[in-house]
Design an enzyme around this catalytic site. Structure first.
Site, PDB file in Angstrom:
ATOM      1  N   LYS A 130     -30.386  20.042   7.591  1.00 53.17           N
ATOM      2  CA  LYS A 130     -29.719  18.819   7.818  1.00 53.17           C
ATOM      3  C   LYS A 130     -29.039  18.583   9.154  1.00 53.17           C
ATOM      4  CE  LYS A 130     -25.532  17.242   6.147  1.00 53.17           C
ATOM      5  NZ  LYS A 130     -24.409  17.095   5.275  1.00 53.17           N
ATOM      6  N   GLY A 177       0.760  -1.118  -0.071  1.00 52.53           N
ATOM      7  CA  GLY A 177       0.135   0.025   0.115  1.00 52.53           C
ATOM      8  C   GLY A 177       0.732   1.421  -0.048  1.00 52.53           C
ATOM      9  N   ARG A 204     -26.523  15.914  11.746  1.00 46.94           N
ATOM     10  CA  ARG A 204     -25.834  14.647  11.598  1.00 46.94           C
ATOM     11  C   ARG A 204     -25.389  14.047  12.898  1.00 46.94           C
ATOM     12  NH1 ARG A 204     -22.557  11.975   7.570  1.00 46.94           N
ATOM     13  NH2 ARG A 204     -22.847  13.977   6.241  1.00 46.94           N
ATOM     14  N   HIS A 255     -13.876  23.605   2.263  1.00 44.35           N
ATOM     15  CA  HIS A 255     -15.390  23.156   2.938  1.00 44.35           C
ATOM     16  C   HIS A 255     -15.513  24.325   3.912  1.00 44.35           C
ATOM     17  CE1 HIS A 255     -18.527  21.134   4.749  1.00 44.35           C
ATOM     18  NE2 HIS A 255     -17.931  21.171   5.906  1.00 44.35           N
ATOM     19  N   ASP A 263     -24.121  20.938  -3.746  1.00 42.98           N
ATOM     20  CA  ASP A 263     -23.357  20.782  -2.584  1.00 42.98           C
ATOM     21  C   ASP A 263     -22.035  20.879  -2.661  1.00 42.98           C
ATOM     22  OD1 ASP A 263     -23.055  20.586   0.050  1.00 42.98           O
ATOM     23  OD2 ASP A 263     -23.872  18.627   0.319  1.00 42.98           O
TER      24      ASP A 263
HETATM   25  C1  R5P Z   1     -20.929  18.270   4.752  1.00 40.51           C
HETATM   26  O1  R5P Z   1     -21.271  19.199   5.606  1.00 40.51           O
HETATM   27  C2  R5P Z   1     -20.848  18.478   3.151  1.00 40.51           C
HETATM   28  O2  R5P Z   1     -20.996  19.670   2.901  1.00 40.51           O
HETATM   29  C3  R5P Z   1     -21.365  17.479   2.460  1.00 40.51           C
HETATM   30  O3  R5P Z   1     -22.737  17.697   2.699  1.00 40.51           O
HETATM   31  C4  R5P Z   1     -21.072  16.016   2.943  1.00 40.51           C
HETATM   32  O4  R5P Z   1     -19.804  15.602   2.930  1.00 40.51           O
HETATM   33  C5  R5P Z   1     -21.731  14.914   1.870  1.00 40.51           C
HETATM   34  O5  R5P Z   1     -21.427  13.534   2.488  1.00 40.51           O
HETATM   35  P1  R5P Z   1     -22.336  12.383   2.130  1.00 40.51           P
HETATM   36  O6  R5P Z   1     -22.317  12.317   0.525  1.00 40.51           O
HETATM   37  O7  R5P Z   1     -21.733  11.407   2.674  1.00 40.51           O
HETATM   38  O8  R5P Z   1     -23.770  12.728   2.747  1.00 40.51           O
END
Ligand code: R5P
Length: 292
Positions: free
Chosen positions: A189, A35, A191, A127, A216
């Site tokens: 959303k 790897g 998480r 991000h 996104d």
């Molecule tokens: C998180 O805040 C990012 O902006 C994306 O929404 C996130 O990384 C998307 O991840 P997934 O496709 O695993 O839901």
């Protein structure tokens, strides 16, 4: 100026070299059975600045290691300026300590790139800006919406509704909507920090007869986009497009999106894949001229 084509961004680097009329340094790469990754520059870096284009695409750690190896290999030959261009910066989502005991992984990335001798760092839509705080050298995140807007107006018919799958994506969606003159909105959303499970709730939308583009920064497992797409479909959307800057597409993300009723998946080439329909080469080419 010489453009160095890192293994994860070969096509993008070729385009940037072509657009800027620069020499391209090709890189040989291989992965050992255990790897570990290996790279070798196939021509000498003799004309700085060196623009190393290497995204931190999955597998992120190997791509980052290749970037570090390239910077180090250049430094053996030349003290000229090195601009590290990682169109996708991995670990940027861990830009702070969410839970006790965590490191700030994004800052680790900045520190190692800098310590090996990079003079500047360039990425596309990191991000969160605080992810760049690990760098002491100039570190810049470029907004890609001008090129994305061009694609939407040329390739998608009508005037779609732009939907942010969460509040964090809203500023990007609003930038794109302003250029295109489209209506926009967002979902909410949440998480679970321990299980990773996500929930989406929202104000009531009526998308009857309207195409919806969900925009996104990242599609990773596709969970966020799949939930948002189901929501848009339920609210009457004719066609749902999922549009992202960094298409990581891990695991069965594509199936998830298809099953959620997505008509088309669109991504840029910050992470190269068959969904890379929008190239960031013109933006990078423009930005790096500032370092010459
Ligand atoms: C998180 O805040 C990012 O902006 C994306 O929404 C996130 O990384 C998307 O991840 P997934 O496709 O695993 O839901």
């Amino acid at each position: 100026m010489q453009v160095v084509a890192g293994p994860s961004s070969r096509r993008l680097a070729e385009k940037v070299a072509e657009l800027t009329g620069s020499d391209l340094i090709k890189v040989f790469s291989k992965t050992f059975p255990d790897g570990e990754v290996y790279i070798r520059l196939l021509s000498k870096p003799i004309s700085p600045p060196y623009i190393v284009i290497q995204s931190m695409s999955p597998p992120q750690d190997s791509s980052l290691m290749q970037l570090l190896q390239i910077i180090s290999a250049i430094r053996f030959e030349s003290m000229g300026k090195i601009v590290a261009v990682s169109p996708y910066m991995a670990y940027a989502r861990q830009d702070k300590r969410f839970l006790e005991g965590e490191p700030i992984s994004a800052h680790i990335v900045g520190k190692v790139i800098e310590s090996l001798g990079a003079d500047a760092f360039l990425t596309i839509e990191v991000h969160s800006d605080s992810a760049l705080k690990g760098f002491q050298i100039p570190a810049l995140s470029i907004e890609p919406e001008s090129l994305i807007a061009e694609y939407i107006s040329e390739e998608l018919s009508g005037n779609p509704f732009l939907l942010a799958p969460d509040e964090g994506a809203l500023s990007r969606v609003s930038r794109l909507a302003t250029i295109l003159g489209c209506k926009y909105g967002h979902l909410k959303k949440s998480r679970d920090r321990y299980t990773g499970e996500i929930h989406v709730e929202s104000p009531s939308y009526d998308f009857e007869g309207q195409d919806v583009v969900i925009y996104d920064d990242i599609i990773s497992t596709g969970g966020t986009m799949a939930l948002a797409s189901k929501f848009a479909k339920k609210a009457g959307a004719s066609k749902v497009y999922t549009l992202c800057i960094h298409g990581l597409f891990v695991g069965n993300s594509i199936n998830k999106l298809t099953e959620a009723g997505v008509s088309e998946i669109i991504s840029t080439d910050t992470v190269e894949s068959i969904y890379s329909k929008i190239s960031m080469a013109p933006l990078i080419a423009e930005e790096i001229t500032k370092f010459v």
